[in-house]
Write an enzyme that holds these catalytic residues in place. Structure first.
Site, PDB file in Angstrom:
ATOM      1  N   HIS A   1      50.997  26.635  42.804  1.00 31.61           N
ATOM      2  CA  HIS A   1      50.860  27.308  42.613  1.00 31.61           C
ATOM      3  C   HIS A   1      51.179  28.097  41.910  1.00 31.61           C
ATOM      4  O   HIS A   1      51.883  27.889  40.599  1.00 31.61           O
ATOM      5  CB  HIS A   1      52.080  27.589  43.519  1.00 31.61           C
TER       6      HIS A   1
ATOM      7  N   HIS B   1      66.813  27.595  55.208  1.00 31.45           N
ATOM      8  CA  HIS B   1      66.484  27.486  56.394  1.00 31.45           C
ATOM      9  C   HIS B   1      66.737  25.538  56.411  1.00 31.45           C
ATOM     10  O   HIS B   1      67.118  25.044  57.661  1.00 31.45           O
ATOM     11  CB  HIS B   1      65.807  27.628  57.693  1.00 31.45           C
TER      12      HIS B   1
END
EC number: 1.3.3.3
Length: 298
Positions: free
Chosen positions: A104, A173
């Protein structure tokens, strides 16, 4: 504030990167231009089912609005309500071969304006790499290219932006990094416009130097169903990060951007499993034990 130079750089960068990727893959990218009802638009360049890339996109956008969305004012609440202009290039590339990492890169500029006051501007961006089967020399090459690109701006810049990348591309998370990092910066306006613009260009210009040699080295590595299966599982982490935590994705959706262009970052084949863990001593376990541990790669 004249943004003509910015637009010339960003559109030129998109064109140069796509040209290099088309040469590498051997297949042409699709081109889509789009307009945004509130103001601005962009040019999306996409490849799907290429000879090498399973999916990839290199997007240019230049959008304007009357009031900054919440994702852009989270760290600058005093700018709420200002009109704004955002411009940049964002790309994500998903090779088919599991031994070739996903990558990315993003470089962008924001300008917030209010009548009777000086414009407030800042740059942001960076690049990072997400391997499925890690190779130390590949990660070292990627990070050294990032370090060398930022070296003209001071010895402390790469270490700072490397640490920022490790912190940003982290799935809270899951309590794990997305990949092996790279560099990341945001809200950059110190040292004047010319320095900030030059630094942003240095990052954008270094991307193919950092990434394509890694792909060239690994593109012919044999793989089977096991490797593709693990790649699809790990791609699930990429999806989770982009949809839950990524500020760029949230900004695009909150500001009424083109959904197809924003979500082009998502991989085409993904799997999730319940509470799966790799078997100890396997190449898959090595990714977790070695490469998903933030460290000094250079």
């Amino acid at each position: 504030m004249d943004t003509t130079r910015l637009k010339a750089y960003f559109t030129g960068l998109q064109s140069r990167i796509v040209s290099e990727l088309e040469t590498f893959d051997g297949q042409s990218f699709r081109t889509d231009s789009w307009d945004r009802p509130e103001g601005g638009g962009g040019l999306s360049r996409l490849i799907e089912e290429g000879h090498f890339f399973e999916r990839g996109g290199v997007n240019f956008s230049h959008v304007t609005g009357k009031s900054l969305p919440a994702s852009a004012t989270a760290v600058r609440p005093q700018l709420a309500g200002r009109s704004w202009e955002a411009m940049g290039v964002s790309l994500v590339l998903h090779p088919r071969n599991p031994y070739c990492p996903t990558a990315h890169m993003n470089v962008r500029c924001f300008v917030a304006t209010k009548e009777g006051e000086e414009p407030v501007w800042w740059f942001g961006g960076g690049m990072d790499m997400t391997p499925y089967y890690g190779q130390r020399e590949d990660v070292q090459h990627f990070h050294r290219t990032c370090r060398d690109a930022l070296a003209p701006f001071g010895d402390t810049v790469y270490p700072k932006y490397k640490a920022w990348c490790d912190e940003y591309f982290f799935l809270k998370h899951r309590n794990e990094p997305r990949g092996v990092g790279g560099v990341f910066f945001d809200d950059l306006n110190e040292g004047g416009f010319e320095r900030c613009f030059a630094l942003t260009q240095a990052v954008g210009d270094a991307f193919t130097q950092a990434y394509l040699p890694v792909l060239a080295k690994r593109r012919d590595t044999p793989y089977g169903e096991r490797e593709r299966d693990f790649q699809a599982y790990r791609r699930g982490r990429y999806v989770e990060f982009n949809l839950v935590w990524d500020r760029g994705t949230l900004f695009g959706l909150q500001s009424g951007g083109r959904t197809e262009s924003i979500l082009m970052s998502l991989p085409p084949i993904v799997k999730w499993r319940y509470d799966w863990k790799p078997e100890a001593g396997t190449p898959e376990a090595e990714l977790y034990d070695v490469f998903l541990k933030p460290q000094d790669w250079v």
